[in-house]
Design a protein around this motif. Structure first.
Motif, PDB file in Angstrom:
ATOM      1  N   LYS A  57       0.846  -1.190   0.000  1.00  0.00           N
ATOM      2  CA  LYS A  57       0.000   0.000   0.000  1.00  0.00           C
ATOM      3  C   LYS A  57       0.879   1.237   0.000  1.00  0.00           C
ATOM      4  O   LYS A  57       1.838   1.334   0.765  1.00  0.00           O
ATOM      5  N   ILE A  58       0.567   2.206  -0.850  1.00  0.00           N
ATOM      6  CA  ILE A  58       1.359   3.432  -0.938  1.00  0.00           C
ATOM      7  C   ILE A  58       1.397   4.147   0.411  1.00  0.00           C
ATOM      8  O   ILE A  58       0.358   4.323   1.065  1.00  0.00           O
ATOM      9  N   GLY A  59       2.597   4.535   0.825  1.00  0.00           N
ATOM     10  CA  GLY A  59       2.763   5.283   2.060  1.00  0.00           C
ATOM     11  C   GLY A  59       2.826   4.460   3.330  1.00  0.00           C
ATOM     12  O   GLY A  59       2.982   5.013   4.420  1.00  0.00           O
ATOM     13  N   GLU A  60       2.726   3.149   3.197  1.00  0.00           N
ATOM     14  CA  GLU A  60       2.720   2.291   4.391  1.00  0.00           C
ATOM     15  C   GLU A  60       4.032   1.528   4.533  1.00  0.00           C
ATOM     16  O   GLU A  60       4.587   1.033   3.558  1.00  0.00           O
ATOM     17  N   VAL A  61       4.524   1.450   5.774  1.00  0.00           N
ATOM     18  CA  VAL A  61       5.751   0.722   6.097  1.00  0.00           C
ATOM     19  C   VAL A  61       5.403  -0.451   7.005  1.00  0.00           C
ATOM     20  O   VAL A  61       4.576  -0.323   7.915  1.00  0.00           O
ATOM     21  N   ILE A  62       6.042  -1.582   6.757  1.00  0.00           N
ATOM     22  CA  ILE A  62       5.892  -2.745   7.622  1.00  0.00           C
ATOM     23  C   ILE A  62       7.151  -2.871   8.481  1.00  0.00           C
ATOM     24  O   ILE A  62       8.270  -2.871   7.963  1.00  0.00           O
ATOM     25  N   ILE A  63       6.965  -2.976   9.781  1.00  0.00           N
ATOM     26  CA  ILE A  63       8.045  -3.258  10.716  1.00  0.00           C
ATOM     27  C   ILE A  63       7.972  -4.734  11.055  1.00  0.00           C
ATOM     28  O   ILE A  63       6.923  -5.239  11.465  1.00  0.00           O
ATOM     29  N   LYS A  64       9.072  -5.428  10.882  1.00  0.00           N
ATOM     30  CA  LYS A  64       9.090  -6.872  11.157  1.00  0.00           C
ATOM     31  C   LYS A  64      10.214  -7.182  12.132  1.00  0.00           C
ATOM     32  O   LYS A  64      11.361  -6.796  11.919  1.00  0.00           O
ATOM     33  N   LYS A  65       9.858  -7.863  13.211  1.00  0.00           N
ATOM     34  CA  LYS A  65      10.829  -8.244  14.238  1.00  0.00           C
ATOM     35  C   LYS A  65      10.992  -9.758  14.224  1.00  0.00           C
ATOM     36  O   LYS A  65      10.010 -10.510  14.295  1.00  0.00           O
ATOM     37  N   TYR A  66      12.245 -10.192  14.137  1.00  0.00           N
ATOM     38  CA  TYR A  66      12.543 -11.624  14.120  1.00  0.00           C
ATOM     39  C   TYR A  66      13.093 -12.049  15.479  1.00  0.00           C
ATOM     40  O   TYR A  66      13.867 -11.325  16.108  1.00  0.00           O
ATOM     41  N   SER A  67      12.694 -13.220  15.915  1.00  0.00           N
ATOM     42  CA  SER A  67      13.220 -13.779  17.161  1.00  0.00           C
ATOM     43  C   SER A  67      13.447 -15.272  16.972  1.00  0.00           C
ATOM     44  O   SER A  67      12.755 -15.926  16.184  1.00  0.00           O
ATOM     45  N   LYS A  68      14.426 -15.796  17.699  1.00  0.00           N
ATOM     46  CA  LYS A  68      14.775 -17.205  17.590  1.00  0.00           C
ATOM     47  C   LYS A  68      14.359 -17.941  18.859  1.00  0.00           C
ATOM     48  O   LYS A  68      14.740 -17.547  19.968  1.00  0.00           O
ATOM     49  N   LYS A  69      13.578 -18.997  18.692  1.00  0.00           N
ATOM     50  CA  LYS A  69      13.127 -19.799  19.818  1.00  0.00           C
ATOM     51  C   LYS A  69      13.028 -21.252  19.384  1.00  0.00           C
ATOM     52  O   LYS A  69      12.478 -21.561  18.329  1.00  0.00           O
ATOM     53  N   ASP A  70      13.595 -22.138  20.211  1.00  0.00           N
ATOM     54  CA  ASP A  70      13.589 -23.575  19.894  1.00  0.00           C
ATOM     55  C   ASP A  70      14.154 -23.840  18.503  1.00  0.00           C
ATOM     56  O   ASP A  70      13.627 -24.644  17.736  1.00  0.00           O
ATOM     57  N   ASN A  71      15.223 -23.071  18.181  1.00  0.00           N
ATOM     58  CA  ASN A  71      15.931 -23.212  16.905  1.00  0.00           C
ATOM     59  C   ASN A  71      15.064 -22.851  15.698  1.00  0.00           C
ATOM     60  O   ASN A  71      15.351 -23.258  14.570  1.00  0.00           O
ATOM     61  N   LYS A  72      13.999 -22.083  15.935  1.00  0.00           N
ATOM     62  CA  LYS A  72      13.144 -21.617  14.855  1.00  0.00           C
ATOM     63  C   LYS A  72      13.106 -20.092  14.868  1.00  0.00           C
ATOM     64  O   LYS A  72      13.165 -19.464  15.920  1.00  0.00           O
TER      65      LYS A  72
END
Length: 360
Positions: free
Chosen positions: A164-179
């Motif tokens: 979508k124009i003008g929209e930003v996605i913030i994505k946070k990655y985390s590691k748990k149980d090797n995933k």
């Protein structure tokens, strides 16, 4: 004296490493790496073709390369992880699109295309060839490959265009149980096309601007809330780079106007960002006007070039470096307490650099 460039070469790309202690250029013949401060050292690597994108893994000998120019070093849909010390390829990552940009940090490699992004995880540089794909993202058309990546090795946060124009996605990655797990938050940042964005070191602040280039918006990535609006100017301009310092105290901006702007991000520390002289009148008369609420830069620096340029803070206190596509290097220092116009500390032509040049 050997020059860092040659007349029969072409500059294809230039970028800082993660802490801006070095910068790299990609050329038709390979690449050159420079020490940023002071600019008095470099080394050249000639390859069997052009390098269109280059990025260093911190201050190591490991580089990420993408081919470019008339005779690319490698296909433009292939990322080459290269060991400069041995002049050998460590591994290659081939994607199904032309690569527009790359962002790297401890444990993450991000490859940005015009409509796609791929994210890869690796445990350490010693085992970077054991990377694995953890995300495949589709985005709005992104011809310049804009993207944000935090640098704190303990946190993994990215910012990218949505569909979508003008929209930003913030994505946070985390590691748990090797995933590897991820959590998303969307931010409606602008009404028009976003042309530049940046995350701070911890990834809790996002700076972004639109194609107008007049306003920079600062958001909390955890809450998605607007913190403040920073005004670059009133005339349209293309903003080429936005960068926080490592302490997230300041934000620096460069544009096609040839003016560098520095904003204070934190409250009640150092020189304050000025507001319009009409803001107090507007408040008194209860006039609701976004222009009156905008904060202007507390410190500025002018270069004699209005083409593409990038800027970043240096590890040295209150120093920043500007690089231009025509080969000029400017280092300046600002006053955190007084602000105002910055002076030049060092100015050189990095394409034809002679090590015995004097510092101003």
């Amino acid at each position: 004296m050997e020059k860092s460039y040659s007349e029969d070469n072409t500059l294809l790309y230039f970028s800082f490493n993660q802490n801006s202690s070095c910068f790299c250029i990609g050329t038709d013949k390979g690449y050159t790496i420079y020490k940023s401060v002071p600019l008095n050292d470099y080394y050249i690597r000639e390859l069997n073709g052009g390098v269109g994108i280059i990025s260093m893994f911190n201050n190591s000998n490991i580089l990420a390369l993408v081919g470019g120019g008339k005779r690319p070093f490698s296909p433009q849909n292939k990322l080459v992880i290269w060991n400069d010390a041995t002049s050998k390829t460590i591994c290659e990552i081939t994607v199904d699109f032309k690569i527009k940009n790359i962002k790297i940090k401890d444990s993450l490699i991000c490859i940005i295309g015009e409509n796609k992004i791929k994210v890869y995880y690796y445990n350490s540089l010693d085992n970077v060839k054991d990377y694995k794909e953890i995300d495949n993202i589709e985005t709005l058309k992104n011809k310049n490959g804009i993207f944000g990546l935090n640098l704190n090795p303990q946190k993994h946060i990215i910012s990218h265009l949505s569909k979508k124009i003008g929209e930003v996605i913030i994505k946070k990655y985390s590691k748990k149980d090797n995933k590897i797990n991820s959590k998303n938050k969307s931010i409606s940042a602008h009404q028009s096309e976003i042309t530049c964005m940046s995350l701070n070191y911890d990834g809790d602040l996002l700076a972004s601007c639109s194609e107008k280039g007049t306003i920079i918006r600062l958001f909390s990535t955890s809450k998605g809330e607007l913190i403040k609006e920073l005004r670059r100017g009133t005339d349209y301009a293309e903003i080429y780079s936005l960068n926080f310092d490592l302490n997230s105290q300041y934000l620096i901006c460069s544009s096609s106007k040839g003016t560098i702007h520095i904003f204070n991000v934190k409250k009640n520390e150092g020189a304050k960002n000025p507001k319009s002289f009409l803001s107090s009148i507007g408040s008194y008369l209860n006039i609701q006007n976004d222009y009156l609420k905008n904060e202007w830069s507390f410190s500025q620096y002018h270069i004699d070039f209005k083409g593409k340029n990038i800027v970043s803070f240096c590890p040295e206190s209150n120093n920043f470096v500007v690089l231009t596509e025509n080969g000029m290097y400017y280092r300046s220092c600002f006053s955190p307490s007084n602000g105002g116009e910055c002076g030049t500390v060092q100015k050189k032509d990095y394409l034809y650099l002679e090590i015995d040049d004097d510092i101003l």
